[in-house]
Design an enzyme around this catalytic site. Structure first.
Site, PDB file in Angstrom:
ATOM      1  N   ASP A 196       5.887  -5.352   5.405  1.00  0.00           N
ATOM      2  CA  ASP A 196       4.794  -4.858   4.554  1.00  0.00           C
ATOM      3  C   ASP A 196       5.138  -5.076   3.075  1.00  0.00           C
ATOM      4  O   ASP A 196       6.132  -4.541   2.583  1.00  0.00           O
ATOM      5  CB  ASP A 196       4.585  -3.349   4.779  1.00  0.00           C
ATOM      6  CG  ASP A 196       4.109  -3.006   6.182  1.00  0.00           C
ATOM      7  OD1 ASP A 196       3.265  -3.725   6.724  1.00  0.00           O
ATOM      8  OD2 ASP A 196       4.593  -1.995   6.730  1.00  0.00           O
ATOM      9  N   ASP A 205      11.871  -7.766   5.038  1.00  0.00           N
ATOM     10  CA  ASP A 205      10.958  -6.639   5.223  1.00  0.00           C
ATOM     11  C   ASP A 205       9.573  -7.261   5.467  1.00  0.00           C
ATOM     12  O   ASP A 205       9.358  -8.440   5.148  1.00  0.00           O
ATOM     13  CB  ASP A 205      10.953  -5.768   3.958  1.00  0.00           C
ATOM     14  CG  ASP A 205       9.896  -4.705   4.009  1.00  0.00           C
ATOM     15  OD1 ASP A 205       9.838  -3.977   5.004  1.00  0.00           O
ATOM     16  OD2 ASP A 205       9.089  -4.620   3.044  1.00  0.00           O
TER      17      ASP A 205
HETATM   18  C1  BG6 Z   1       6.718   0.414   5.981  1.00  0.00           C
HETATM   19  C2  BG6 Z   1       5.689   0.749   4.905  1.00  0.00           C
HETATM   20  O1  BG6 Z   1       6.847  -0.956   6.128  1.00  0.00           O
HETATM   21  O2  BG6 Z   1       6.314   0.993   7.229  1.00  0.00           O
HETATM   22  C3  BG6 Z   1       5.523   2.255   4.819  1.00  0.00           C
HETATM   23  O3  BG6 Z   1       6.143   0.231   3.661  1.00  0.00           O
HETATM   24  C4  BG6 Z   1       5.130   2.823   6.179  1.00  0.00           C
HETATM   25  O4  BG6 Z   1       4.541   2.569   3.844  1.00  0.00           O
HETATM   26  C5  BG6 Z   1       6.184   2.411   7.221  1.00  0.00           C
HETATM   27  O5  BG6 Z   1       5.061   4.242   6.116  1.00  0.00           O
HETATM   28  C6  BG6 Z   1       5.855   2.909   8.633  1.00  0.00           C
HETATM   29  O6  BG6 Z   1       4.791   2.148   9.140  1.00  0.00           O
HETATM   30  P1  BG6 Z   1       3.985   2.428  10.487  1.00  0.00           P
HETATM   31  O7  BG6 Z   1       3.154   1.174  10.637  1.00  0.00           O
HETATM   32  O8  BG6 Z   1       4.974   2.593  11.598  1.00  0.00           O
HETATM   33  O9  BG6 Z   1       3.176   3.656  10.259  1.00  0.00           O
HETATM   34 MG    MG Z   2       7.835  -3.249   2.168  1.00  0.00          MG
END
Ligand code: BG6
Ligand code: MG
Length: 216
Positions: A10, A8
């Protein structure tokens, strides 16, 4: 024996989880939703942009149409992209490039499995795009974690079967996705002990016996 590791992004490799929070907080303040806190932000870990928006809106009293929700999600993404502008390798969590280099030298294939549609730009800006073999992200899928789709796509891009892969995750939704996809999992991050992964470690800066995990 496992041959692939699906990371993963984030909260596992980069500290962008904090930037997501700041962008959602800015939107919440604009909408007059005062009750959105860092605790609520934990419910946004690993889930899609629209589900994250639902967490914010649930704290306010107003109802929004589907079109309005799309506009709000887009607005938040604009704020988030502003924050990403300044992103560089200092946003990488401790020991990340070293770990990726070592795992590659040890012969493992690696992919990103993130529901974020911003994953490609984050990988480029932090300089780790070249350290993984494949990227599966929000742009490749229609179902978010806890659905296993993003990890199944990642395994496929590596040419591996799900049972040959280990997922590394900081979110309960991601650990559930790994289990549903038939993959082993390593839980990391602030909640590493309670995520329910097959293995756990506070962070990638801890001594992790990758060989034992991959061969178990
Ligand atoms: C995930 C995060 O990696 O990505 C979430 O943990 C987030 O919090 C999701 O909502 C979607 O991300 P993005 O960048 O497409 O808005
Ligand atoms: Mg994450």
């Amino acid at each position: 024996m496992r041959k692939g590791i699906l990371f993963d992004l984030d909260g596992v490799l980069v500290s962008t989880d904090r930037l997501h929070y700041l962008a959602w907080k800015r939107l919440a303040d604009e909408l007059g939703i005062a009750g959105f806190t860092e605790e609520d932000n934990e419910k946004q870990r690993g889930v899609s942009r629209m589900e994250s928006l639902a967490v914010v809106l649930a704290k306010g009293g107003k109802r929004y149409s589907e079109e309005e929700k799309l506009v709000l999600a887009d607005k938040k993404n604009g704020y988030y992209r502003e924050l990403l502008e300044t992103l560089d390798e200092s946003a990488l969590l401790a020991n990340v490039p070293q770990t990726l280099r070592q795992l590659r030298a040890d012969g493992y294939k690696m992919a990103i499995g993130s529901v974020s549609k911003n994953a490609p730009v984050i990988l480029e800006k932090t300089g780790i795009a070249g350290l993984v073999d494949a990227v599966s992200c929000g742009l490749d899928i229609t179902k978010s974690k806890p659905d296993p789709e993003v990890f199944l796509v990642a395994a496929k891009k590596l040419g591996l079967a799900p049972e040959q892969c280990l997922v590394v995750e900081d979110a309960a939704a991601g650990i559930t996705a790994a289990k549903r996809g038939g993959m082993a999992s390593l839980g990391v991050g602030p909640y590493y002990e309670t995520l329910g992964g097959d293995f756990c470690a506070r962070s990638l800066a801890e001594p992790i016996d990758w060989k034992r995990i991959m061969e178990s």
